[in-house]
Design an enzyme around this catalytic site. Structure first.
Site, PDB file in Angstrom:
ATOM      1  N   ILE A  28      40.688 -32.840  21.766  1.00  0.00           N
ATOM      2  CA  ILE A  28      41.626 -33.516  20.847  1.00  0.00           C
ATOM      3  C   ILE A  28      42.787 -32.579  20.506  1.00  0.00           C
ATOM      4  O   ILE A  28      43.936 -33.010  20.393  1.00  0.00           O
ATOM      5  CB  ILE A  28      40.894 -34.007  19.581  1.00  0.00           C
ATOM      6  CG1 ILE A  28      39.715 -34.897  19.988  1.00  0.00           C
ATOM      7  CG2 ILE A  28      41.845 -34.784  18.676  1.00  0.00           C
ATOM      8  CD1 ILE A  28      38.771 -35.259  18.861  1.00  0.00           C
ATOM      9  N   ASP A  84      42.730 -20.315  19.906  1.00  0.00           N
ATOM     10  CA  ASP A  84      41.444 -20.817  20.417  1.00  0.00           C
ATOM     11  C   ASP A  84      40.633 -19.621  20.918  1.00  0.00           C
ATOM     12  O   ASP A  84      41.211 -18.643  21.419  1.00  0.00           O
ATOM     13  CB  ASP A  84      41.695 -21.802  21.571  1.00  0.00           C
ATOM     14  CG  ASP A  84      40.553 -22.785  21.757  1.00  0.00           C
ATOM     15  OD1 ASP A  84      40.810 -24.008  21.664  1.00  0.00           O
ATOM     16  OD2 ASP A  84      39.405 -22.352  22.014  1.00  0.00           O
ATOM     17  N   LEU A 116      38.401 -20.125  23.303  1.00  0.00           N
ATOM     18  CA  LEU A 116      38.074 -20.571  24.666  1.00  0.00           C
ATOM     19  C   LEU A 116      36.560 -20.691  24.898  1.00  0.00           C
ATOM     20  O   LEU A 116      36.105 -20.663  26.034  1.00  0.00           O
ATOM     21  CB  LEU A 116      38.704 -19.646  25.723  1.00  0.00           C
ATOM     22  CG  LEU A 116      40.231 -19.567  25.691  1.00  0.00           C
ATOM     23  CD1 LEU A 116      40.736 -18.544  26.712  1.00  0.00           C
ATOM     24  CD2 LEU A 116      40.876 -20.933  25.959  1.00  0.00           C
ATOM     25  N   ASN A 172      34.736 -23.369  24.417  1.00  0.00           N
ATOM     26  CA  ASN A 172      34.410 -24.650  25.052  1.00  0.00           C
ATOM     27  C   ASN A 172      35.652 -25.273  25.691  1.00  0.00           C
ATOM     28  O   ASN A 172      35.782 -26.493  25.753  1.00  0.00           O
ATOM     29  CB  ASN A 172      33.810 -25.597  23.997  1.00  0.00           C
ATOM     30  CG  ASN A 172      33.128 -26.787  24.621  1.00  0.00           C
ATOM     31  OD1 ASN A 172      32.658 -26.723  25.758  1.00  0.00           O
ATOM     32  ND2 ASN A 172      33.095 -27.902  23.905  1.00  0.00           N
ATOM     33  N   ASN A 225      29.918 -20.624  12.666  1.00  0.00           N
ATOM     34  CA  ASN A 225      31.180 -20.929  13.331  1.00  0.00           C
ATOM     35  C   ASN A 225      32.077 -21.849  12.512  1.00  0.00           C
ATOM     36  O   ASN A 225      33.231 -21.529  12.249  1.00  0.00           O
ATOM     37  CB  ASN A 225      30.901 -21.686  14.636  1.00  0.00           C
ATOM     38  CG  ASN A 225      31.003 -20.775  15.814  1.00  0.00           C
ATOM     39  OD1 ASN A 225      32.093 -20.478  16.284  1.00  0.00           O
ATOM     40  ND2 ASN A 225      29.861 -20.310  16.262  1.00  0.00           N
ATOM     41  N   SER A 239      34.935 -35.919  10.565  1.00  0.00           N
ATOM     42  CA  SER A 239      34.202 -36.880  11.393  1.00  0.00           C
ATOM     43  C   SER A 239      33.599 -37.973  10.526  1.00  0.00           C
ATOM     44  O   SER A 239      33.225 -37.730   9.367  1.00  0.00           O
ATOM     45  CB  SER A 239      33.073 -36.145  12.116  1.00  0.00           C
ATOM     46  OG  SER A 239      32.152 -37.056  12.656  1.00  0.00           O
ATOM     47  N   TYR A 265      25.736 -30.392  12.382  1.00  0.00           N
ATOM     48  CA  TYR A 265      27.147 -30.615  12.740  1.00  0.00           C
ATOM     49  C   TYR A 265      27.832 -31.460  11.670  1.00  0.00           C
ATOM     50  O   TYR A 265      28.885 -31.097  11.138  1.00  0.00           O
ATOM     51  CB  TYR A 265      27.245 -31.304  14.116  1.00  0.00           C
ATOM     52  CG  TYR A 265      28.563 -32.006  14.318  1.00  0.00           C
ATOM     53  CD1 TYR A 265      29.703 -31.288  14.648  1.00  0.00           C
ATOM     54  CD2 TYR A 265      28.675 -33.387  14.132  1.00  0.00           C
ATOM     55  CE1 TYR A 265      30.922 -31.932  14.794  1.00  0.00           C
ATOM     56  CE2 TYR A 265      29.879 -34.036  14.272  1.00  0.00           C
ATOM     57  CZ  TYR A 265      31.007 -33.309  14.605  1.00  0.00           C
ATOM     58  OH  TYR A 265      32.208 -33.947  14.736  1.00  0.00           O
ATOM     59  N   LYS A 301      30.916 -30.617   8.622  1.00  0.00           N
ATOM     60  CA  LYS A 301      32.151 -31.366   8.339  1.00  0.00           C
ATOM     61  C   LYS A 301      32.210 -31.743   6.855  1.00  0.00           C
ATOM     62  O   LYS A 301      33.255 -31.598   6.212  1.00  0.00           O
ATOM     63  CB  LYS A 301      32.238 -32.608   9.222  1.00  0.00           C
ATOM     64  CG  LYS A 301      32.387 -32.319  10.711  1.00  0.00           C
ATOM     65  CD  LYS A 301      33.729 -31.678  11.034  1.00  0.00           C
ATOM     66  CE  LYS A 301      33.928 -31.465  12.521  1.00  0.00           C
ATOM     67  NZ  LYS A 301      35.117 -30.666  12.834  1.00  0.00           N
ATOM     68  N   ASN A 312      28.219 -36.829  24.819  1.00  0.00           N
ATOM     69  CA  ASN A 312      28.836 -38.091  24.420  1.00  0.00           C
ATOM     70  C   ASN A 312      28.907 -39.072  25.578  1.00  0.00           C
ATOM     71  O   ASN A 312      28.912 -38.681  26.745  1.00  0.00           O
ATOM     72  CB  ASN A 312      30.237 -37.843  23.845  1.00  0.00           C
ATOM     73  CG  ASN A 312      30.180 -37.027  22.572  1.00  0.00           C
ATOM     74  OD1 ASN A 312      30.649 -35.903  22.522  1.00  0.00           O
ATOM     75  ND2 ASN A 312      29.575 -37.584  21.545  1.00  0.00           N
ATOM     76  N   ARG A 358      17.840 -42.922  21.050  1.00  0.00           N
ATOM     77  CA  ARG A 358      18.060 -41.493  20.788  1.00  0.00           C
ATOM     78  C   ARG A 358      17.930 -41.270  19.279  1.00  0.00           C
ATOM     79  O   ARG A 358      18.496 -42.030  18.489  1.00  0.00           O
ATOM     80  CB  ARG A 358      19.468 -41.124  21.269  1.00  0.00           C
ATOM     81  CG  ARG A 358      19.841 -39.667  21.060  1.00  0.00           C
ATOM     82  CD  ARG A 358      21.184 -39.342  21.701  1.00  0.00           C
ATOM     83  NE  ARG A 358      22.323 -39.967  21.028  1.00  0.00           N
ATOM     84  CZ  ARG A 358      23.590 -39.730  21.335  1.00  0.00           C
ATOM     85  NH1 ARG A 358      23.910 -38.902  22.322  1.00  0.00           N
ATOM     86  NH2 ARG A 358      24.565 -40.349  20.687  1.00  0.00           N
ATOM     87  N   ASP A 399      20.582 -42.059  16.125  1.00  0.00           N
ATOM     88  CA  ASP A 399      21.630 -43.043  16.420  1.00  0.00           C
ATOM     89  C   ASP A 399      21.552 -44.216  15.445  1.00  0.00           C
ATOM     90  O   ASP A 399      20.473 -44.691  15.119  1.00  0.00           O
ATOM     91  CB  ASP A 399      21.464 -43.589  17.854  1.00  0.00           C
ATOM     92  CG  ASP A 399      22.202 -42.755  18.877  1.00  0.00           C
ATOM     93  OD1 ASP A 399      23.010 -41.895  18.465  1.00  0.00           O
ATOM     94  OD2 ASP A 399      21.971 -42.965  20.080  1.00  0.00           O
TER      95      ASP A 399
END
Ligand code: UD1
Length: 332
Positions: free
Chosen positions: A13, A32, A34, A36, A100, A125, A151, A155, A201, A292, A295
């Site tokens: 993004i 960045d 780098l 990912n 991170n 998110s 994760y 956020k 994803n 999963r 979900d």
């Protein structure tokens, strides 16, 4: 024109937003680590826009290096994408995610305050709404309850950290953008989603199945209480999403504002696969598997606040995203 630092600017993004910023006349700097993403994305950005953004290979976990970028570059605003984003991995390695995403953001904010940079757009998110929420999701809903992954927690926590930072620093302005499911690629076909390692994803997996790099697509459940039994998501073209960041930057105001960026439309897994097969002309090897963990059956945005206040609305659809994805695959 403003000078904008894009953290995570070689990522999916981030790179698309860098392109839209340059197209709109902003001066873009990219930071960045780098982890990912690939440095060659800079060549692609240059090819698309004719401009090569100044690049800093810096990890936000390193405060000194981060502050140096601010001290030496007269930055006006920051769009903050840098972070880890694999939901499943975050369950296995929560401390990596907290270190991170939270640690990196705290350093970034400290460096911004220290050098008097007071404009931030943050990449959040829809995961912050947690499992108790039901669609349609709007910005008034509670966040930080029953979030299913570290994760998602990072956020939600970062949103709080930004709000507290703004409270303590009245000049600080921030806009938090909560994304739904970004897909697609720039219309040039030169940049797209290219995660290192095995993707999690749906669309990157579909891409790998299409190319024969993953033998078979597994549909995670067809017994959900939805029209065709598969999960429904709000897929948003990454170019629309990127343009949302430009609007957010243009309209940034005192305090902290929060907007959903989604299309407001639900599309099921079966519908995505069918559209991909129709447009690509190739049937994908696939089977229905079990659900999963974590979900939710349905997940889509009420994007009306962004339309009212930012004048932003998703214009492209799933078909455009698939066409652009196929163009990107041809160039890989
Ligand atoms: C997830 C996260 C979200 C995060 C986003 C981007 C949750 C609840 N949501 O969204 O917080 O921002 O990733 O990283 O964890 N599917 C298959 N087969 C596959 C892969 C996916 O059927 O091989 C289905 C999933 O069940 C889901 C849909 O495709 O219904 C989309 O999945 P995915 O792309 O992983 O996104 P989300 O789970 O919606």
């Amino acid at each position: 024109m403003k000078r904008v630092l894009v953290t995570g600017g070689t990522g999916y993004i981030g790179s698309h937003t860098a392109v839209e910023l340059i197209r709109a006349g902003y001066e873009v700097l990219i930071l960045d680590n780098l982890f990912n993403s690939k440095i060659t994305v800079l060549d692609k950005i240059e090819k698309i826009t004719g401009v090569r953004p100044k690049f800093f290979k810096v990890d936000l976990k390193n405060y000194m290096e981060t502050e140096k970028v601010f001290a030496e570059n007269e930055i006006d605003s920051v769009i903050h994408f840098a972070g880890l984003k694999a939901v499943g991995e975050s369950v296995e390695k929560p401390l990596d995610y907290y270190e991170n995403n939270i640690g990196g953001t705290v350093n970034l904010l400290k460096a911004m305050i220290e050098t008097q940079v007071f404009e931030l757009v943050f990449s959040s998110s829809a995961a912050v709404y947690g499992e108790q929420a039901t669609p349609v999701y709007n910005e008034e809903m509670a966040t930080g309850v029953n979030i299913s992954s570290p994760y998602g927690w990072t956020k939600a926590m970062i949103e709080q950290i930004i709000k507290d930072t703004a409270k303590a620093n009245p000049q600080f302005k921030a806009t938090i953008l909560r994304y739904f499911n970004p897909i697609g690629a720039d219309k040039s076909g030169l940049i797209g989603e290219d995660p290192n390692g095995r993707p999690n994803n749906l669309m990157p997996i579909v891409m790998k199945v299409y190319r024969g790099e993953i033998p078979e697509l597994v549909i995670y459940g067809d017994d959900y209480p939805t029209e065709d039994g598969s999960c429904v998501r709000d897929y948003i073209h990454v170019t629309d999403l990127s343009k949302g960041h430009l609007r957010a930057l243009e309209k940034i105001k005192e305090g902290v504002s929060v907007y959903n960026l989604g299309s407001g439309k639900g599309t099921s897994v079966f519908q995505i696969i069918q559209a991909f097969e129709e447009i690509s002309g190739k049937e994908l090897p696939k089977k229905v598997g079990t659900r999963r963990a974590g979900d939710l059956p349905e997940f889509y945005a009420d994007p009306s606040l962004a339309e009212r206040e930012l004048g932003w609305k998703a214009k492209l659809g799933v078909k455009d995203a698939i066409l652009d994805t196929l163009r990107y695959l041809e160039n890989l």
